[in-house]
Motif scaffolding. Structure first.
Motif, short mmCIF file in Angstrom:
data_model
loop_
_atom_site.label_atom_id
_atom_site.label_comp_id
_atom_site.label_asym_id
_atom_site.label_seq_id
_atom_site.Cartn_x
_atom_site.Cartn_y
_atom_site.Cartn_z
N SER A 1 0.83 -1.21 0.00
CA SER A 1 0.00 0.00 0.00
C SER A 1 0.86 1.25 0.00
N THR B 1 3.88 3.26 -2.26
CA THR B 1 4.57 3.27 -3.56
C THR B 1 6.07 3.02 -3.43
N LYS C 1 7.56 0.99 -6.63
CA LYS C 1 8.37 1.58 -7.71
C LYS C 1 9.26 2.74 -7.31
N ASP C 2 9.14 3.26 -6.09
CA ASP C 2 9.96 4.44 -5.77
C ASP C 2 11.44 4.12 -5.54
N VAL D 1 0.18 5.66 -13.32
CA VAL D 1 0.89 6.94 -13.12
C VAL D 1 2.19 6.68 -12.37
N LEU D 2 3.28 6.71 -13.09
CA LEU D 2 4.57 6.29 -12.52
C LEU D 2 5.09 7.25 -11.47
N ASN D 3 4.69 8.52 -11.55
CA ASN D 3 5.15 9.47 -10.52
C ASN D 3 4.04 9.82 -9.53
N SER D 4 3.05 8.95 -9.40
CA SER D 4 2.05 9.14 -8.36
C SER D 4 2.63 8.70 -7.02
N SER D 5 2.16 9.34 -5.94
CA SER D 5 2.60 8.94 -4.59
C SER D 5 1.53 8.08 -3.91
N ASN D 6 0.54 7.67 -4.68
CA ASN D 6 -0.57 6.90 -4.14
C ASN D 6 -0.76 5.64 -4.99
#
Lengths: 228, 228
Positions: free
Chosen positions: A87, A89, A93-94, B83-88
């Motif tokens: 849950s 990111t 992927k971060d 969305v690769l740069n989403s934080s959620n």
């Protein structure tokens, strides 16, 4: 890729001591590969130590990346977990983005393979660290598998029960929806019968903890899986 | 896949009214495809209305999925943003997981393609909704592109400046690291010159808002891109 034919692998934890004698039996067991990976206290020192000692044998060796500091050249493959039921990111992927930003220019992409993890044991360390949602029914797990194959085109979908023996019916349901993505099963296998049962559905069975608890039982899983 | 050769596409928003005359000019413009997609007020009714009207022409038509309720059969392709740069995680993979859980059995996987979005305009609606981290330098964006291609094997990497004209140097840097993944550029193109500039690096240029503001300028982008 060679790993697509692997049926049995041992996973050794660089943070856990292992004598040369034990390591030799593991490496010469007839297993298809050794995965070096753990959750806690994985350092460049203990990873390099294991790599050098495993390299005396001919078995393929993989680093499953758990943190950036412990990555070193010299492995045959690098597996990069992305936790599909996390849950946060960070674990999806971060961390991967940070690593690629820092090392993208020198990465050997043809040695790197993403593993779509689905962590199913709420009490294990990995589930806690990655904030995994482990309240999943069989349909949830199957949907993660389909997502791994069809949306993200991941080479590996990894069902991780980490420390407990999983539900063979779920493993079977997952295998039924996968075509190109390889199914790895890991968790709680402590004897030949269990290894055989999971290998009936999973492409690759991962044997971990039992190595440290009952070496003989661990070694017996190789033959059990290979005979299938 | 056919969309790998697309150089120019129009994106029409089902929530915005469009006369038959305008739609005909868009569809017969020589563009490679029409993408149907928006952020707000996308419903099954307005999606179906557009689909039926676009189907009178021969141009390929794609639904870019913005919510589950508005998905309908009849499109040539379905693009699914992650969305690769989403934080959620919702916008990275959770909505996708829900959709696959619900409709996995009847999904036509060979018509579905994931788009790895990188949203770069902090003020746009999409950035706010998806909680995108838009504070990115060129190296960050390049790392997202590498992640899209090498980790997630996505067919499309979509640079979305949504409403503002982007930085052509970043588009160029991104194209330089992509091999199999196609680079889509969208955002703020309002004339033929800008379309041409972005099409020098991007594989596919997406023309959106200007359709509603200056149809003649929008139509002029087709020839500009195709002449390159």
């Amino acid at each position: 890729m060679e790993f697509q034919n692997w049926r049995h692998v041992f996973k050794v934890d660089p943070a856990k001591p292992m004598t040369d004698e034990v390591l030799e039996q593991i490496c010469e067991s007839g297993t298809d590969a050794i995965i070096v990976g753990g959750t806690d206290n994985v350092t460049i020192d203990n990873v390099l130590d294991l790599l050098v000692r495993i390299r005396r044998f001919t078995v393929p060796v993989v680093l499953e990346i758990s943190n950036l500091e412990s990555v070193t050249p010299g492995f045959d493959y690098y597996f990069i977990p992305t936790v599909l039921n996390s849950s946060n990111t960070t674990w999806v992927k971060d961390l991967h983005h940070q690593a690629i930003k820092e090392y993208g220019d020198i990465m050997m992409w043809d040695e790197l393979f993403a593993e779509g993890y689905c962590i199913l044991n709420a009490d294990c360390k990995a589930a806690k660290v990655t904030e995994a949602n482990t309240e999943l029914d069989a349909e949830d797990v199957v949907a993660y598998a389909r997502m791994a194959e069809n949306l993200f085109n991941l080479p590996i979908f990894y069902l991780e029960y980490s420390g407990i023996y999983g539900n063979p019916n779920i493993v079977k349901d997952v295998q039924a929806v996968l075509e190109n993505t390889r199914l790895f099963y890991g968790g709680g296998i402590s004897n030949a019968e269990q290894a055989k049962e999971m290998a009936q559905s999973a492409n690759t069975v991962v044997i971990g903890n039992i190595i440290y608890e009952d070496l003989k039982a661990a070694l017996s899983t190789v033959k059990a899986v290979k005979e299938l």
